[in-house]
Design an enzyme around this catalytic site. Structure first.
Site, PDB file in Angstrom:
ATOM      1  N   HIS A  45      44.920  -8.095  34.824  1.00 62.74           N
ATOM      2  CA  HIS A  45      45.510  -8.029  33.527  1.00 62.74           C
ATOM      3  C   HIS A  45      44.765  -7.950  32.227  1.00 62.74           C
ATOM      4  O   HIS A  45      45.235  -7.827  31.080  1.00 62.74           O
ATOM      5  CB  HIS A  45      46.335  -9.258  33.248  1.00 62.74           C
ATOM      6  CG  HIS A  45      47.210  -9.657  32.315  1.00 62.74           C
ATOM      7  ND1 HIS A  45      48.149  -8.626  32.025  1.00 62.74           N
ATOM      8  CD2 HIS A  45      47.204 -10.433  31.017  1.00 62.74           C
ATOM      9  CE1 HIS A  45      48.982  -9.159  30.885  1.00 62.74           C
ATOM     10  NE2 HIS A  45      48.397 -10.200  30.340  1.00 62.74           N
TER      11      HIS A  45
HETATM   12  O1  LIG Z   1      53.969 -14.022  28.461  1.00 63.97           O
HETATM   13  C1  LIG Z   1      53.590 -12.712  28.573  1.00 63.97           C
HETATM   14  O2  LIG Z   1      54.464 -11.808  28.553  1.00 63.97           O
HETATM   15  C2  LIG Z   1      52.241 -12.412  27.825  1.00 63.97           C
HETATM   16  C3  LIG Z   1      51.365 -13.128  28.480  1.00 63.97           C
HETATM   17  C4  LIG Z   1      49.812 -12.970  27.867  1.00 63.97           C
HETATM   18  O3  LIG Z   1      49.691 -12.623  26.663  1.00 63.97           O
HETATM   19  C5  LIG Z   1      48.618 -13.249  28.745  1.00 63.97           C
HETATM   20  C6  LIG Z   1      47.554 -12.996  28.120  1.00 63.97           C
HETATM   21  C7  LIG Z   1      46.456 -13.482  28.381  1.00 63.97           C
HETATM   22  C8  LIG Z   1      45.017 -12.898  27.931  1.00 63.97           C
HETATM   23  O4  LIG Z   1      44.802 -12.042  27.439  1.00 63.97           O
HETATM   24  C9  LIG Z   1      44.121 -14.014  27.600  1.00 63.97           C
HETATM   25  O5  LIG Z   1      44.171 -15.249  28.091  1.00 63.97           O
HETATM   26  O6  LIG Z   1      43.114 -13.699  27.416  1.00 63.97           O
END
Ligand SMILES: O=C(O)CCC(=O)/C=C/C=C(\O)C(=O)O
Length: 286
Positions: free
Chosen positions: A266
């Protein structure tokens, strides 16, 4: 040349008054140049512009861009908030307020996950203020035809908000990236410290979810309105926001292209930073 910026040396606050909003917002301001790139972080506990993009700032600054990392309300040193509506649109309004304060009429926006959702919300609400868009692992909420929702990553993220322990953080982060061996104890500790230093943010995120479980609306029906040239970047092994969301963005945004990294979760901008930075610089300059 390597540019050595620190979080502390680039740290600033601005008071944002936008409609009914009145918030103190933290941002990092790096470099100078005729064009500005805003970076918007994701929604994990303890996230911040600096935490999400520390591998991407220097190459853009060295190429002559001003880089602004905005910490969304509810994260890092920005004010806390309970969001009962669309968090994507809330962040877009706050960004508009920050750009007004900074006198920035038109910017490129690079968004990770929630940051991508918020960049799309901004492009829909203020189209004339957007140069180009780079969306990584985000851009719109909405269901996946292939992957059960919420995804395993989002379930771990929400669990971490409810029980902010080092064990839960490690569980979430191990699903976050493709190769968890890249995650150091220092990174875990920094992230844990960030999380625990603002328990108000953690509690307000849980309250927000209880009030509105769908914080990130589905923009699919409106993607055709986006005229900005858009680079969509995804990790094939993303276990938070599935890759078919990237295909939806590609299908919906007329002037878009999609790059998929293999062996990538991700956090494409961190996991494949060198190639990611080259791609973004090439995209922004043509
Ligand atoms: O729920 C969603 O569609 C978005 C999830 C989200 O923004 C997760 C991001 C996590 C990170 O980038 C982080 O914790 O650094």
């Amino acid at each position: 040349m390597t540019t050595a910026f620190t979080e502390a040396a680039t740290s600033h606050f601005a008071r944002i008054r936008e409609g009914d909003l009145d918030l103190q917002i933290h941002y990092n301001d790096c470099g100078q140049g005729p064009e500005t790139v805003v970076m918007l972080h994701g929604s994990g506990p303890g996230a911040s512009g600096w935490a999400n993009f520390n591998r991407n700032i220097a190459p853009l600054v060295e190429a002559g861009y001003r880089v602004i990392l905005m910490d969304c309300p509810g994260w890092s040193k920005s004010d806390s908030i309970v969001c009962t509506g669309s968090r994507s649109d809330l962040n877009a309004r706050v960004l508009k307020g920050l750009l007004d304060v900074l006198g920035q009429e038109r910017v490129h926006i690079l968004g990770n996950s929630m940051g991508g959702h918020s960049a799309v919300a901004f492009a829909l609400a203020y189209p004339h203020r957007v140069g180009k868009l780079v969306l990584m692992g985000g851009g719109t909420g909405g269901p996946s035809p292939f992957v059960p929702m919420p995804t395993e990553g989002i379930k771990l993220l929400q669990g971490l908000y409810r029980e902010p322990t080092i064990d839960n953080l490690k569980k979430m982060m191990s699903v976050f990236v493709f190769d968890a061996s890249d995650l150091t104890e220092e990174l875990f500790q920094t992230r844990l410290d960030n999380m625990l230093s603002r328990r108000d943010h953690l509690e307000n995120f849980v309250k927000s979810l209880a009030a509105n479980p769908k914080q990130f609306p589905d923009f699919s029906p409106r993607l055709g309105e986006i005229s900005a040239s858009t680079l969509v970047i995804w990790g094939r092994n993303d276990r938070f926001v599935p890759m078919d969301t990237g295909l939806r963005l590609l299908g919906g945004i007329p002037n878009s292209e999609l790059h998929v990294f293999n062996s990538c979760g991700h956090w494409a901008q961190w996991e494949h930073a060198d190639k990611f930075n080259r791609m973004v610089l090439d995209f922004l300059s043509h």
